[in-house]
Scaffold this motif. Structure first.
Motif, PDB file in Angstrom:
ATOM      1  N   TYR A 175       0.801  -1.286   0.303  1.00 39.16           N
ATOM      2  CA  TYR A 175      -0.109  -0.588   0.187  1.00 39.16           C
ATOM      3  C   TYR A 175       0.671   1.161   0.042  1.00 39.16           C
ATOM      4  CZ  TYR A 175      -4.026  -3.723   1.021  1.00 39.16           C
ATOM      5  OH  TYR A 175      -4.714  -4.622   1.116  1.00 39.16           O
ATOM      6  N   ALA A 176       2.192   1.426   0.091  1.00 33.93           N
ATOM      7  CA  ALA A 176       2.649   2.217   0.301  1.00 33.93           C
ATOM      8  C   ALA A 176       2.102   3.203  -0.917  1.00 33.93           C
ATOM      9  CB  ALA A 176       4.664   2.370  -0.088  1.00 33.93           C
ATOM     10  N   ASP A 177       2.322   3.010  -2.301  1.00 35.19           N
ATOM     11  CA  ASP A 177       1.853   3.976  -3.536  1.00 35.19           C
ATOM     12  C   ASP A 177       0.583   5.250  -3.243  1.00 35.19           C
ATOM     13  OD1 ASP A 177       4.686   3.125  -4.919  1.00 35.19           O
ATOM     14  OD2 ASP A 177       3.500   2.285  -5.659  1.00 35.19           O
TER      15      ASP A 177
ATOM     16  N   GLY B 192       6.482   3.927  12.253  1.00 29.75           N
ATOM     17  CA  GLY B 192       5.357   3.768  11.821  1.00 29.75           C
ATOM     18  C   GLY B 192       6.066   2.192  12.763  1.00 29.75           C
ATOM     19  N   LEU B 193       6.465   1.418  11.400  1.00 28.31           N
ATOM     20  CA  LEU B 193       7.427   0.012  11.991  1.00 28.31           C
ATOM     21  C   LEU B 193       8.177   0.455  13.699  1.00 28.31           C
ATOM     22  CD1 LEU B 193       8.236  -1.324   8.951  1.00 28.31           C
ATOM     23  CD2 LEU B 193       5.970  -1.934  10.039  1.00 28.31           C
ATOM     24  N   ILE B 194       8.852   1.296  13.734  1.00 26.05           N
ATOM     25  CA  ILE B 194       9.397   1.317  14.738  1.00 26.05           C
ATOM     26  C   ILE B 194       8.723   1.223  16.172  1.00 26.05           C
ATOM     27  CG2 ILE B 194      10.959   2.951  16.339  1.00 26.05           C
ATOM     28  CD1 ILE B 194      12.366   3.612  13.894  1.00 26.05           C
ATOM     29  N   LEU B 195       7.714   2.164  16.468  1.00 27.55           N
ATOM     30  CA  LEU B 195       6.546   2.332  17.026  1.00 27.55           C
ATOM     31  C   LEU B 195       6.235   0.760  16.943  1.00 27.55           C
ATOM     32  CD1 LEU B 195       4.835   5.079  16.690  1.00 27.55           C
ATOM     33  CD2 LEU B 195       6.465   4.632  18.216  1.00 27.55           C
TER      34      LEU B 195
ATOM     35  N   ASN C  70      -0.838  10.465  -0.685  1.00 23.85           N
ATOM     36  CA  ASN C  70      -1.394  11.774   1.305  1.00 23.85           C
ATOM     37  C   ASN C  70       0.053  12.501   1.815  1.00 23.85           C
ATOM     38  OD1 ASN C  70      -4.743  11.169   0.532  1.00 23.85           O
ATOM     39  ND2 ASN C  70      -4.379   9.406   1.555  1.00 23.85           N
ATOM     40  N   ARG C  71      -0.539  13.416   2.066  1.00 25.00           N
ATOM     41  CA  ARG C  71       0.944  13.520   3.055  1.00 25.00           C
ATOM     42  C   ARG C  71       0.386  14.287   3.943  1.00 25.00           C
ATOM     43  NH1 ARG C  71       5.688  15.329   0.877  1.00 25.00           N
ATOM     44  NH2 ARG C  71       5.706  15.090  -1.625  1.00 25.00           N
ATOM     45  N   PHE C  72       1.402  13.885   5.292  1.00 28.40           N
ATOM     46  CA  PHE C  72       1.113  14.417   6.751  1.00 28.40           C
ATOM     47  C   PHE C  72       2.853  14.557   7.209  1.00 28.40           C
ATOM     48  CE2 PHE C  72       1.582  13.653  11.242  1.00 28.40           C
ATOM     49  CZ  PHE C  72       0.686  13.353  11.940  1.00 28.40           C
ATOM     50  N   LEU C  73       2.202  16.158   7.943  1.00 26.45           N
ATOM     51  CA  LEU C  73       3.567  16.952   7.958  1.00 26.45           C
ATOM     52  C   LEU C  73       4.208  17.202   7.097  1.00 26.45           C
ATOM     53  CD1 LEU C  73       4.357  15.239  12.171  1.00 26.45           C
ATOM     54  CD2 LEU C  73       3.381  17.158  10.962  1.00 26.45           C
ATOM     55  N   GLY C  74       3.964  17.237   5.849  1.00 26.03           N
ATOM     56  CA  GLY C  74       5.011  18.063   4.512  1.00 26.03           C
ATOM     57  C   GLY C  74       5.309  16.631   4.261  1.00 26.03           C
ATOM     58  N   LEU C  75       5.474  15.626   5.134  1.00 20.85           N
ATOM     59  CA  LEU C  75       5.685  13.758   4.560  1.00 20.85           C
ATOM     60  C   LEU C  75       5.049  13.305   3.554  1.00 20.85           C
ATOM     61  CD1 LEU C  75       8.138  13.223   7.321  1.00 20.85           C
ATOM     62  CD2 LEU C  75       8.945  13.575   5.021  1.00 20.85           C
ATOM     63  N   PRO C  76       5.362  12.181   3.196  1.00 22.64           N
ATOM     64  CA  PRO C  76       4.819  10.882   2.238  1.00 22.64           C
ATOM     65  C   PRO C  76       4.191  10.080   3.130  1.00 22.64           C
ATOM     66  CG  PRO C  76       6.674  11.373   0.481  1.00 22.64           C
ATOM     67  CD  PRO C  76       6.934  12.150   2.226  1.00 22.64           C
ATOM     68  N   LEU C  77       3.090   9.957   3.444  1.00 23.80           N
ATOM     69  CA  LEU C  77       2.412   9.184   4.577  1.00 23.80           C
ATOM     70  C   LEU C  77       2.593   7.554   4.646  1.00 23.80           C
ATOM     71  CD1 LEU C  77       0.471   9.276   6.499  1.00 23.80           C
ATOM     72  CD2 LEU C  77      -1.283   8.202   5.627  1.00 23.80           C
TER      73      LEU C  77
END
Length: 86
Positions: free
Chosen positions: A35-37, A57-60, A42-49
């Motif tokens: 689902y990466a593409d 997310g994987l670290i969390l 979408n962007r969150f805080l200026g970064l691609p989601l």
């Protein structure tokens, strides 16, 4: 020290607990690239989601998985009498 006849159930519980702890992390690790593409549109805080979820997310998920593993392993240790006394 665990008595000899109690070692098999202890290791059986530990093995199943380890597999149950790894499953959410491995599932996220395998599913996220599919689902990466779609997520990167979408962007969150200026970064691609997709990038943000892969990077943070994987670290969390790994931290939560490790914390829950330690907690449940402590419960298994206490149940079988193998806990360390502080």
């Amino acid at each position: 020290m665990i008595e000899r006849k109690q070692r098999k159930p202890y290791w059986r519980h530990t093995k199943w607990q380890m597999l149950a702890s790894l499953l959410p992390f491995l599932l996220a690790l395998v599913v996220l690239p599919f689902y990466a593409d779609k997520l990167n549109s979408n962007r969150f805080l200026g970064l691609p989601l997709g990038y943000l979820l892969a990077g943070h997310g994987l670290i969390l998920i790994a931290i939560v998985t490790i914390a829950s593993f330690v907690n449940r392993q402590d419960a298994i240790d206490r149940w079988h009498g193998a806990h360390e006394d502080s």
